[in-house]
Design a protein around this motif. Structure first.
Motif, PDB file in Angstrom:
ATOM      1  N   ARG A 143      -7.292  -2.891  11.898  1.00  0.00           N
ATOM      2  CA  ARG A 143      -7.164  -1.631  11.168  1.00  0.00           C
ATOM      3  C   ARG A 143      -6.691  -1.896   9.735  1.00  0.00           C
ATOM      4  O   ARG A 143      -5.889  -2.797   9.488  1.00  0.00           O
ATOM      5  N   PRO A 144      -7.164  -1.113   8.751  1.00  0.00           N
ATOM      6  CA  PRO A 144      -6.683  -1.258   7.377  1.00  0.00           C
ATOM      7  C   PRO A 144      -5.170  -1.094   7.304  1.00  0.00           C
ATOM      8  O   PRO A 144      -4.576  -0.300   8.048  1.00  0.00           O
ATOM      9  N   PHE A 145      -4.543  -1.825   6.377  1.00  0.00           N
ATOM     10  CA  PHE A 145      -3.083  -1.861   6.305  1.00  0.00           C
ATOM     11  C   PHE A 145      -2.681  -1.948   4.839  1.00  0.00           C
ATOM     12  O   PHE A 145      -3.256  -2.697   4.058  1.00  0.00           O
ATOM     13  N   ALA A 146      -1.657  -1.166   4.457  1.00  0.00           N
ATOM     14  CA  ALA A 146      -1.134  -1.217   3.091  1.00  0.00           C
ATOM     15  C   ALA A 146       0.375  -1.041   3.120  1.00  0.00           C
ATOM     16  O   ALA A 146       0.905  -0.360   4.002  1.00  0.00           O
ATOM     17  N   GLY A 147       1.064  -1.660   2.164  1.00  0.00           N
ATOM     18  CA  GLY A 147       2.519  -1.606   2.102  1.00  0.00           C
ATOM     19  C   GLY A 147       3.005  -0.818   0.906  1.00  0.00           C
ATOM     20  O   GLY A 147       2.408  -0.867  -0.173  1.00  0.00           O
ATOM     21  N   ILE A 148       4.115  -0.092   1.102  1.00  0.00           N
ATOM     22  CA  ILE A 148       4.727   0.709   0.045  1.00  0.00           C
ATOM     23  C   ILE A 148       6.174   0.260  -0.142  1.00  0.00           C
ATOM     24  O   ILE A 148       6.937   0.188   0.822  1.00  0.00           O
TER      25      ILE A 148
END
Length: 402
Positions: free
Chosen positions: A196-201
């Motif tokens: 699954r696509p994943f991004a960090g903040i």
């Protein structure tokens, strides 16, 4: 990490709250009779360019550039009947100039999926503001968000990630994952998310290149605090932080670099502390009861600063007359009338919205290399750091009695 979100300063009106603006109108000059709209778009564009990395405009940026709410901007971009054509044209032109991803817009009745927002804890005022920004941006694409705490304690380990919950989300078909701050046991977390696509903040630099990241430029943020305090005459400045997460260590390093830039490397002190009020209180007590008490203290976040303020009160130090204190995050705690805490505003609206855009890109098939943006913060000065250093006091001489 327990970093906290930004809240508007007491003397700033937030033009993008949903209660501002009207569906078909706008501020004076929105009809093109003045150059105000163009000037605002230019100002927002310049603000966006302060970020480091492949940045672009968000729905909030489009709204701010025209002095309207995010809700009105979204309805204008969707071409709903309650928005005048002239307004719709202005909003779309602003969106194009700010490079807002118009291709991802969805109709109001569309529902394209759910994004899971992974957090360490729910006891964090920063998270609520970030989630709000995420949801606003996802709404424009027909998606919604669910917040999932991932931190659990088990006998074998002091802290572990709840990978079972993450795997369950994959099975039910979430579009992708947004991570707020560094999570415990990251390798297991990433394995559980599968493909699954994943991004960090708001995460640390160590994840740059592994997945899309939208970070706070903490070196700039700490520099703003030190510049402010040195400008008031402070040279004996300490920092509470550096423990508990890689982001805390990066902020402590940013503090040291800022002190070195002012020729104060020898007086830079870092008292170990994490992102909690309790540890902030303990660290503050250590600093204020030592042989050499600083005249100013910066903290890893606002919650830590609240602990330092409590320690200062117990030790008999008046803030700001005898001690300046500054936090990080510009949360509701900082803005409260009791704390009146100077704090770094990390621009949480932009952090959340830009990360949501990156994730939607990936869901839509973007396969380029991992992107990294460091969002430029600002400083909000309040009463807690409004005075220069306290006058030096003579040390009492010891008298021995034979």
């Amino acid at each position: 990490m327990s970093n906290d979100a930004s809240t508007p300063s007491d003397d700033i009106t937030d033009p993008a709250t949903d209660s501002s603006g009207t569906a078909g109108g706008g501020p004076e000059g929105i009809d093109g009779s003045t150059g105000q709209v163009v000037e605002q778009v230019d100002q927002v564009a310049e603000s966006i360019q302060q970020d480091e990395g492949p940045t672009r405009g968000t729905l909030r940026d489009v709204a701010d550039s025209l002095g309207i709410s995010s809700a009105v901007a979204l309805r204008a971009l969707r071409g709903t009947d309650d928005i005048r054509p002239q307004m719709a044209t202005r909003v779309r032109e602003a969106a194009e100039r700010l490079h807002f991803p118009l291709e991802e817009l969805a109709d109001e009745d569309s529902h394209h999926g759910v994004v899971a927002v992974l957090v360490n804890t729910m006891r964090n005022t920063w998270i609520s503001d970030l989630v709000r920004a995420i949801r606003i941006e996802l709404t424009a694409t027909g998606r919604s968000a669910v917040v999932v705490p991932t931190r659990r304690r088990v006998p074998e380990y002091p802290v572990a990630a709840d990978t079972e919950a993450i795997e369950s989300l994959v099975r039910v078909g979430v579009d992708g994952f947004l991570m707020i701050s560094d999570l415990a046991d990251m390798d297991s977390v990433l394995e559980a998310t599968g493909d699954r696509p994943f991004a960090g903040i708001g995460c640390s630099r160590e994840f740059v290149g592994r997945f899309d990241t939208v970070r706070i430029d903490d070196e700039v943020g700490q520099g703003l605090l030190v510049d402010h305090l040195v400008g008031l005459g402070h040279t004996e400045i300490a920092h509470v932080g550096g423990v508990g997460a890689e982001v805390a260590r990066e902020r402590a390093e940013g503090f040291r670099k800022a002190m070195e830039r002012h020729g104060l490397a020898e007086t830079a002190r870092v008292e170990p502390g994490d992102f909690t009020e309790q540890v902030g209180h303990t660290a503050g007590s250590m600093l204020l009861r030592g042989s050499k008490v600083p005249t100013a203290i910066t903290c890893a976040n606002d919650l830590t600063a609240i602990g330092v303020l409590s320690a200062a009160r117990e030790a008999g130090y008046e803030v700001p007359e005898q001690l300046a204190v500054a936090g990080y995050g510009n949360t509701s705690l900082a803005a409260s009338g009791i704390a009146q805490l100077t704090s770094v505003d990390p621009n949480s609206d932009r952090l959340g919205a830009l990360a949501a855009q990156f994730l939607v890109d990936r869901v839509s098939g973007h396969e380029g290399p991992a992107r990294d943006v460091a969002v430029a913060p600002s400083i909000v000065v309040r009463r807690s750091s409004s005075a220069g250093p306290r006058p030096a006091q003579e040390r009492r001489k010891r008298i021995s009695v034979d």
